[in-house]
Design an enzyme around this catalytic site. Structure first.
Site, PDB file in Angstrom:
ATOM      1  N   LYS A  45       0.819  -1.213   0.000  1.00 30.44           N
ATOM      2  CA  LYS A  45       0.000   0.000   0.000  1.00 30.44           C
ATOM      3  C   LYS A  45       0.855   1.266   0.000  1.00 30.44           C
ATOM      4  O   LYS A  45       0.396   2.327  -0.418  1.00 30.44           O
ATOM      5  CB  LYS A  45      -0.986  -0.024   1.159  1.00 30.44           C
ATOM      6  CG  LYS A  45      -2.043  -1.110   0.926  1.00 30.44           C
ATOM      7  CD  LYS A  45      -3.201  -1.055   1.883  1.00 30.44           C
ATOM      8  CE  LYS A  45      -4.269  -2.061   1.499  1.00 30.44           C
ATOM      9  NZ  LYS A  45      -3.802  -3.476   1.614  1.00 30.44           N
TER      10      LYS A  45
HETATM   11  C1  LIG Z   1      -4.392  -4.563   1.006  1.00 30.97           C
HETATM   12  C2  LIG Z   1      -3.616  -5.811   0.880  1.00 30.97           C
HETATM   13  C3  LIG Z   1      -3.978  -6.828  -0.030  1.00 30.97           C
HETATM   14  C4  LIG Z   1      -5.232  -6.740  -0.895  1.00 30.97           C
HETATM   15  O1  LIG Z   1      -5.163  -5.742  -1.867  1.00 30.97           O
HETATM   16  P1  LIG Z   1      -6.505  -5.213  -2.606  1.00 30.97           P
HETATM   17  O2  LIG Z   1      -6.082  -4.031  -3.375  1.00 30.97           O
HETATM   18  O3  LIG Z   1      -7.464  -4.860  -1.493  1.00 30.97           O
HETATM   19  O4  LIG Z   1      -7.015  -6.321  -3.441  1.00 30.97           O
HETATM   20  C5  LIG Z   1      -3.169  -7.949  -0.130  1.00 30.97           C
HETATM   21  N1  LIG Z   1      -2.074  -8.097   0.649  1.00 30.97           N
HETATM   22  C6  LIG Z   1      -1.690  -7.157   1.535  1.00 30.97           C
HETATM   23  C7  LIG Z   1      -0.482  -7.396   2.376  1.00 30.97           C
HETATM   24  C8  LIG Z   1      -2.435  -5.980   1.690  1.00 30.97           C
HETATM   25  O5  LIG Z   1      -2.062  -5.053   2.584  1.00 30.97           O
END
Ligand SMILES: *Cc1c(COP(=O)(O)O)cnc(C)c1O
Length: 484
Positions: A124
């Site tokens: 993120k």
């Molecule tokens: C947010 C997240 C996901 C999922 O991503 P999306 O964009 O919601 O599909 C997968 N793995 C980790 C470690 C995350 O923080």
């Protein structure tokens, strides 16, 4: 570039006009009116560019209301080796999202595209760091201030706080469920001492935190008076920032744009893989986009059967890949809009049905067959699969992977095709989910030096009841209202 709502009933706007908002007024999500096309010749010309300059080539197609010079400077400030060196190896930090081949399996190469070398060790950061700089830029130019209110169960809140800390014109009020996050995740957030970051530990669970955010956002007078905004995963700026690393991954994996690659994406809210869909629509030679879910398999069910069935909160399981524990996939509407031929009325009808009846079924409609042209595949993984995969990858390749990435590898292995390289998106480092790593491997997770003493640092956090009024009072006491 103009942006339209997936529900077809909001005025078109520019990039900077939609940047600070969330949903469109008609309840839809914003998408560009068309996807800019990238030719194979262009793609080959981008080989060897720095990540920041590659980002410029892509984003300049989407945000033409930011002057070229400002956009390039902003991207060069965002994507530096210094910001993205928290992970394993400093020597490949220059790539920002380095590609690490695991090896050869079933006649093709399988590798990890490392997206978790940013400040909070999860993917993120890739988008949120850019959003922090974009928000600061937009607010400086409009002379406005913004108070971000969010709810987190772990990764999102941390990434938002590290992106917004010390930024001019922005405060962050982040609600987290008291005692429910991993010790590492709470230490990461609560140890921030920046005066514009406020951690509120709510006596409740994540759903309570989310309900408070909704309640405060629905108080339109309060929202306007205190300039409340969000940074949730439906924000277009986050989605478009994620498009960049699909290009980077492709360029690192291939020698010429005659080649194809596939990506497997550990998925929850469909944000990450939606960016892959957009990259593919722009002309990036992607063979398949494989959505990997955990036991919360809303997306896997849809891609296999054509039935989209949002889960109730009580049906949502708490798993050892918690960042994928979702009841409905909030970005999914963007893909459906494309699937139904950018028909806003039809998209609105389908998602009203999700709200009222809990889902929709396209299994008998022609669009279900047409879906094949978008290249999606899917699979699901369980707690036992995660443990097995973490052990297997450690033993076979001497690489430690986190639980979400393990879900991705498990599903990727079910979709390998000879001679089409498979890139699994690594979405977090193992240390963030150290309890499960310890169970799987019987030894502690690797920890980047910068985080060795994170749990010993002094913490700055306020306890608060699960009560929207208390949260409003807290915000009012800490920021001047627009009218005062
Ligand atoms: C947010 C997240 C996901 C999922 O991503 P999306 O964009 O919601 O599909 C997968 N793995 C980790 C470690 C995350 O923080």
């Amino acid at each position: 570039m103009r942006y339209q709502s997936t529900r077809g009933n909001s005025p078109q706007q520019s990039f900077l006009e939609i940047l600070l908002g969330g949903l469109a007024p008609d309840g839809g999500l914003y998408l560009p009116v068309e996807y800019p096309q990238v030719t194979k010749a262009q793609l080959d010309a981008w080989r060897g560019l720095s990540y920041a300059d590659l980002a410029y080539e892509i984003l300049s197609l989407y945000c033409d209301d930011i002057p070229e010079h400002d956009l390039r400077a902003l991207l060069r400030k965002t994507y530096t080796a210094q910001v993205y060196c928290n992970g394993r190896a400093k020597d490949d930090a220059q790539d920002i999202t380095p590609l690490h081949w695991l090896g050869e399996e079933q006649g093709t190469r399988i590798g990890l595209l490392s997206l978790s070398n940013g400040p909070t060790l999860a993917f993120k950061d890739m988008a949120m760091q850019l959003l922090g700089n974009l928000f600061e830029y937009a607010l400086q130019h409009s002379g406005q201030k913004l108070n971000i209110l969010g709810a987190t169960s772990g990764d999102t809140g941390g990434a938002a706080e590290y992106a917004m800390r010390g930024k001019d014109g922005v405060n962050v009020f982040m609600l987290s469920p008291r005692g429910k996050m991993s010790p590492f995740q709470s230490a990461q957030m609560y140890s921030l001492q920046d005066p514009n970051i406020f951690n509120l530990a709510v006596a409740g669970v994540f759903d309570d935190c989310q309900d408070i955010v909704k309640a405060v956002s629905n108080d339109h007078a309060f929202k306007a008076q205190y300039r409340i905004g969000t940074v949730n995963s439906i924000n277009w700026g986050r989605v478009v920032a994620q498009v960049i690393y699909y290009f980077q991954g492709y360029l690192l994996a291939t020698k010429s744009s005659a080649e194809k690659v596939s990506f497997t994406v550990p998925s929850g809210n469909f944000g990450n893989i939606c960016a892959g869909h957009i990259a593919r629509m722009m002309g990036l030679p992607i063979a398949h986009l494989i959505a990997a879910t955990n036991e919360n398999d809303v997306l896997d069910e849809f891609f296999r059967t054509g039935v989209y069935r949002a889960r109730k909160s009580a049906e949502t399981l708490h798993t050892s890949s918690p960042s994928m524990d979702i009841s409905k996939a909030s970005n999914f509407e963007r893909f459906i809009f494309d699937l139904v031929g950018k028909d806003g009325k039809e998209t609105a009808r389908m998602f009203k049905q999700v709200d009222e009846l809990g889902g929709f079924d396209i299994s008998k409609e022609s669009i279900f067959k047409e879906m094949a042209q978008y290249g999606f595949q899917s699979g699901r993984s369980t707690h036992q699969d995660r443990l097995d995969t973490i052990r297997n990858i450690d033993k076979q390749y001497q690489v430690m992977v986190d639980t979400h990435t393990a879900d991705g590898i498990k599903v990727a292995r079910e979709h390998l095709q000879p001679d089409i390289p498979m890139l699994v998106l690594e979405t977090a480092l193992p240390i963030k989910f150290e309890e499960t790593i310890e169970i799987a491997l019987g030894r502690p997770a690797d920890c980047p030096i910068a985080f060795k003493d994170i749990k010993l640092k002094p913490q700055r956090v306020e306890n608060i009841d699960a009560d929207a009024d208390q949260v409003k009072h807290f915000i009012a006491a800490h920021v001047p209202s627009v009218h005062s």
